[in-house]
Structures are given as C-alpha cells and as structure tokens.
Design an enzyme around this catalytic site. Structure first.
Site, PDB file in Angstrom:
ATOM      1  N   ASP A  67       5.466  -2.116   3.715  1.00 39.33           N
ATOM      2  CA  ASP A  67       6.128  -3.291   3.169  1.00 39.33           C
ATOM      3  C   ASP A  67       7.429  -2.822   2.538  1.00 39.33           C
ATOM      4  OD1 ASP A  67       4.170  -5.409   3.701  1.00 39.33           O
ATOM      5  OD2 ASP A  67       2.890  -4.248   2.365  1.00 39.33           O
ATOM      6  N   LYS A  91     -10.643  -0.863  -1.470  1.00 39.35           N
ATOM      7  CA  LYS A  91     -10.134  -1.438  -0.229  1.00 39.35           C
ATOM      8  C   LYS A  91     -11.075  -1.135   0.930  1.00 39.35           C
ATOM      9  CE  LYS A  91      -5.752  -1.588   0.757  1.00 39.35           C
ATOM     10  NZ  LYS A  91      -4.330  -1.258   1.011  1.00 39.35           N
ATOM     11  N   TYR A 144     -11.844  -8.730   2.740  1.00 37.73           N
ATOM     12  CA  TYR A 144     -10.443  -8.306   2.660  1.00 37.73           C
ATOM     13  C   TYR A 144      -9.668  -8.986   3.775  1.00 37.73           C
ATOM     14  CZ  TYR A 144      -6.395  -5.193   2.137  1.00 37.73           C
ATOM     15  OH  TYR A 144      -5.130  -4.690   1.923  1.00 37.73           O
ATOM     16  N   SER A 163       0.822  -1.209   0.000  1.00 41.39           N
ATOM     17  CA  SER A 163       0.000   0.000   0.000  1.00 41.39           C
ATOM     18  C   SER A 163       0.857   1.259   0.000  1.00 41.39           C
ATOM     19  CB  SER A 163      -0.940   0.007   1.213  1.00 41.39           C
ATOM     20  OG  SER A 163      -0.203  -0.028   2.426  1.00 41.39           O
ATOM     21  N   ASP A 172       0.808  -0.142   7.605  1.00 43.61           N
ATOM     22  CA  ASP A 172       2.206  -0.494   7.801  1.00 43.61           C
ATOM     23  C   ASP A 172       2.971  -0.242   6.505  1.00 43.61           C
ATOM     24  OD1 ASP A 172       1.364  -2.485   6.157  1.00 43.61           O
ATOM     25  OD2 ASP A 172       1.788  -4.137   7.509  1.00 43.61           O
ATOM     26  N   ASP A 232       7.165  -4.542   7.628  1.00 44.90           N
ATOM     27  CA  ASP A 232       7.471  -5.912   7.233  1.00 44.90           C
ATOM     28  C   ASP A 232       8.704  -5.862   6.340  1.00 44.90           C
ATOM     29  OD1 ASP A 232       5.309  -6.791   8.599  1.00 44.90           O
ATOM     30  OD2 ASP A 232       4.136  -7.401   6.865  1.00 44.90           O
TER      31      ASP A 232
END
Length: 560
Positions: free
Chosen positions: A144, A258, A267, A131, A142, A197
């Site tokens: 990635d 989303k 989702y 995202s 968060d 992450d």
C-alpha cells in the site's frame, strides 16, 4: 540441550518476556540455572509431581518462553517472516516508484505553465502504509503506497491520466488498472512483479518533502476530502508504531492474529469481517495494556480481552491525551474500533449481525484454547486450524462468477465483491444467519475463467429461500454503476454440503495474491481531455521554450 544464563537472557530479550504476565512479577536480570530448566522439562512431562504446591516461578517463565519460541517457529514455517531478499525487492520498487513520481510532478509543473524557477524544487513522494508500512508483510503481500503531490496536480487528469500513462510505459509496470469509484480512488498495478495499490493525496504546497510529516498542520491545511481519506492509512500506521511500547513484539502479535483470522475465515473486510487496520489496532491495544508481557502471553490476553469485550464499546488506543468519546453519526457499528490518528473517526467496517456472531465465536474459541497454554499437550497448530465449513454447515449459497478472460474476470470479481454486503444483509433477513467464506475457488473444468464462493447457511432452512429471487435482488445491486465496469456473468444457487466438490475434484482453492477489490473504468467512458505535450525528462533546467503564466503561485513551497 541446556541453556546458560546468557542464552536464556537472550531468548527472553528476543521475545519481550520481561515480566511474567500471570503473576505480574517483575523480572530483572533473570538467571535460570540448568537445574531449573531440567525442572521445567520434568513439569512438561510429569505435571502431576507438582500437584499440591506451586511450581518454581522460573519454571513457569521458561514454559512461557518455550511457548513463545514455538509460536515464532510456526510463523517461520508459515512463511510469514520475509527474507532479506524480499525486503530489498520492495525497497527497490518503492525507490523506483518515487523517481517516477518526482519526474511526474515536474512534467505536470511544465504542462501547467508554472514559473520556470519552480521546476527546480516542485516534487512529490511515496509513503507506504498497510502491512508493508507496519513491517508485517510476507513474500505474497502487496504494498500500500500513497502518492503525495502538490496542489496543482489534479487527481482526474494528472494522476489518472498523466501518471497512469507514465507508469504504463514503464517496463517494470504491468496489469495497471484505475479504480476511480472506490471510497479511496487509486491505481492498482504490479511493479517488478509486486502488487501495488496507489491512492493519491495532494497538499496545498508546491514541494513535498520525501518523508513529509502527515501530522503537521501546515501540510493538512485546506486539503480536500479525498486527500484526507487517502492520508488516513499513513497517519494510522504511524500513530500505531508511535504508540506501541515495543514494535518488534507488536509485529509478532499482528502476524499471529492475521494468520489466525485468515485460517478461521474472519479476515475479509468486503465480506463483513476484519480488515488489516482492525487487527492492527486490536493488537496494538493489547501491547499497550501489557507492555512487558511476552509474545505467548499477549496472544492469550488478546483472545481473553476481546472474547469478553462489552461490544459496542469502542476500542481506543491511548495516546496520553484525554478526549471524550464522541459517537459516530454513521450507521451503527457492531464492533467500533477508533482510528488512532483521529479522535472522531473509526475504522471503516462492513460487519453485520452474522459476521459479528462469527467473530465473537472465534474469539471465544481462541480464548478457550489459549487459556491452558501452559499445559503439556498445548499445540499452537490447533489455534490456526482452517475453519471446517463443510462440517459446520449443511447448506450453502453458491456464487459463480465468470468472464471472457482472466483480465476481465479480475475486474468483474472485484466489482461484485464490493457489493457483497447487500447480499449478506438480504440472506440475514431471510434466514437469520449467513457465514460468507472468503476463500475463492475455481472450477477448472468450466469453459470460461471463473471464481466461485460458497457461503454457509443454517441447516434445514432451504425452504425459506428462493435462489432466483435472491439472484434477481443481488443483480440489481450489482447493476448500480455497472456502466463503468467490465462485466461478466453471475449465477446464484443453493447447494447442500454433500454436493460440495471433494478434495481432488475439479474444484480447487484459488490462491489470489491480489484479492482486493479490482475493477477498471472502461476507456470509452473516460473523460476526454485536450492532448498534453509529451513530458520532458529533467525539463527544468533546459526548457528554452518554456513560457511561465503565473508569477505569483497561491501556495508556498514546503521546502522553504
């Protein structure tokens, strides 16, 4: 309020409404007089006066603009558009993380005994995806982030031990976990309060450019399978942003879809529904097909397209390269969606018969609601209404998870969620259908930290299921590989709708900012390695006791 021609054109440009999607009539330098806007208001208030003849096309266009603007306002009200301060927080976190990774590579170079001259240009980098990489994050999202390192930095020792220890000793880092048994191994932690992450990919070079080209065959040559999987997220993101005709419009569509998917309970990849990459490809597919449509029209077209889509025909983004469709050799997928970065790979999916039915039903509902979006009483909020589980189902399977403390609970919940698909398939075998509600609840009266799930079951089927046998079956699935994970307790029971706690009771929805799979390897099972010398900050220029052991590295430097 009346708009002048400049203001009207600005609004049209803002939301990408260049063409009218219903009539496919090209619109260039649209100048709408205030009289037409008055006519638009009259149509909204008294549509019957237009019966018998079509309204002015400009009036319809203005209605469409109004629908798009109201949808943008919904996104703002929902907090889906981050402020500049949030953007700066994330940029600062990524910049700091890059510096740590570069220092880590030089530390590993020193520890591995590579020639001293290579310390000057050995490097790694951080690439974002998900995202954040697509520009559709919010304040609670968060990040990635992919760590890319050189060939000599191994994942088992250098990434999960050396880099882990460097991050753990950083004052900005907290709640760090190693997720070694996932399909894509990674570290999960908070950096300045932002959840990150961090998987790892190593390339067969010594020096990694800061913004390395992940499509360049030079960098992809002979990389291992884990690195290839880790790179797929970055490659998919960059492919999507390259293929969509208008990035801003695509981002707006994806934000809306989303929100819809979360509200309607479709989702949650681990529970058999969509993940972020699935929704990104579907949104990009519609934007590609209708490059000049406005935001509201794209939402309408997305629901219409996928409500009527002939699944399992795969959804494939066009990249101007004609390729034959090659069926996957994996398990049959109910809703195949091709990864845009590869003609032979598909987005990982956990969709089952039940979740396929639920997704199709929600697409049909969205289509029925949006097809009349030009009617005067249309309201976007109805599209985003939360799914009414308590009204829809009379029976639920209750999954109660608990642990000694909150830290262990996060590990335990993540591990159990990674095994949820086996439970879902078992319930389908017994009852024919199950709707796994992704929402996590917490019983505030319980003595131990806990998380509770309620999955909808068909009404009147209670006599077909033995909760004890199902619990025994699921525990066996959970036990597989459990020796490496912090454990807790799991209790499974069947409850009826009237037994669900009402609003205001001791059960409340748990808003988990980090709801992805999260478990850590128990330290006692960690592979023992010889003690490593302490890393030397900026040791490249001053390591007098440095003894090179390999004057002819097998792999070249990407930097030349």
């Amino acid at each position: 309020m009346e708009f002048n021609n400049f203001e009207t054109q600005f609004i049209i440009d803002l939301i990408g409404a260049v063409n009218h999607p219903l009539s496919c009539r090209p619109t260039t330098q649209i100048g709408l007089a205030n009289s037409n806007i008055t006519q638009f208001r009259d149509f909204n208030q008294n549509p019957q006066i237009f019966l018998g003849f079509p309204p002015n096309p400009d009036v319809i266009l203005m209605m469409e603009i109004e629908r798009s603007m109201s949808l943008l306002q919904v996104m703002v009200n929902e907090g889906l558009v981050p402020c500049g301060e949030e953007e700066m927080r994330r940029r600062d976190a990524i910049d700091k993380l890059k510096k740590i990774v570069v220092e880590w590579v030089k530390t590993v170079t020193y520890q591995r005994g590579l020639p001293k001259k290579y310390l000057k240009f050995a490097s790694g980098t951080i690439l974002t995806y998900g995202s954040y990489g697509l520009g559709v994050y919010n304040s609670e999202s968060d990040i990635d982030a992919l760590c890319v390192g050189p060939y000599f930095a191994t994942i088992a020792e250098d990434f999960f031990i050396v880099l882990h220890n460097m991050l753990a000793s950083s004052p900005e880092v907290s709640e760090i976990h190693c997720v070694k048994d996932a399909k894509v191994p990674l570290m999960r932690f908070k950096f300045d309060g932002i959840s990150i992450d961090l998987p790892y990919a190593r390339l067969k070079v010594i020096s990694i450019p800061e913004n390395v080209d992940v499509f360049n065959p030079f960098f992809l040559k002979n990389i291992d399978d884990t690195s290839w999987k880790s790179l797929s997220g970055v490659r998919a993101n960059r492919s999507i942003l390259h293929l969509v005709p208008n990035i801003e419009v695509f981002q707006a569509v994806l934000r809306c879809i989303k929100l819809w998917a979360k509200r309607r309970g479709v989702y949650a990849n681990l529970l058999g529904f969509f993940g972020g990459i699935h929704l990104a490809v579907l949104s990009a597919f519609i934007c590609q097909r209708h490059p000049s449509a406005s935001l509201s029209a794209l939402i309408l077209l997305l629901f219409k397209t996928f409500a009527l889509w002939p699944w399992p025909t795969p959804v494939i983004l066009q990249d101007q390269i004609a390729r034959p469709f090659i069926p996957t050799h994996d398990k049959v997928s109910w809703m195949p969606i091709q990864l845009p970065c590869s003609p032979y790979e598909f987005c990982h999916s956990n969709i089952t018969r039940s979740t396929f039915y639920k997704i199709r039903t929600e697409f049909l509902r969205g289509h029925m609601l949006t097809k009349d979006m030009l009617s005067p009483d249309f309201d976007w909020n109805i599209l985003f209404e939360p799914f009414p589980y308590a009204r829809k189902y009379g029976l639920f399977v209750k999954i109660f998870l608990s642990a000694c403390d909150k830290d262990e609970l996060g590990d335990w919940v993540g591990w159990v969620k990674s095994r949820f698909r086996s439970l879902l398939v078992k319930l389908e075998e017994l009852l024919g259908f199950c709707d796994p509600n992704p929402t996590e609840y917490v019983d505030t009266d319980a003595s131990e930290p806990n998380v509770i799930f309620y999955w909808g079951l068909p009404t009147g089927r209670a006599d077909l299921i033995n909760a004890e046998l199902v619990e025994e079956y699921f525990l066996k699935s959970i036990d597989h590989g459990l020796n490496q994970v912090s454990t807790g307790t799991m209790k499974l029971s069947i409850v009826k709708a009237y037994q669900l706690p009402k609003k205001g009771d001791q059960l409340t929805a748990l808003e988990r900012k980090n709801s992805k799979t999260c478990w850590r390897v128990v330290d006692g099972n960690r592979k023992k390695t010889p003690p490593q010398p302490k890393y030397k900050p900026h040791c490249a220029e001053s390591a007098g006791d440095y003894m090179p052991t390999n004057e002819n590295p097998e792999f070249p430097s990407a930097g030349g």
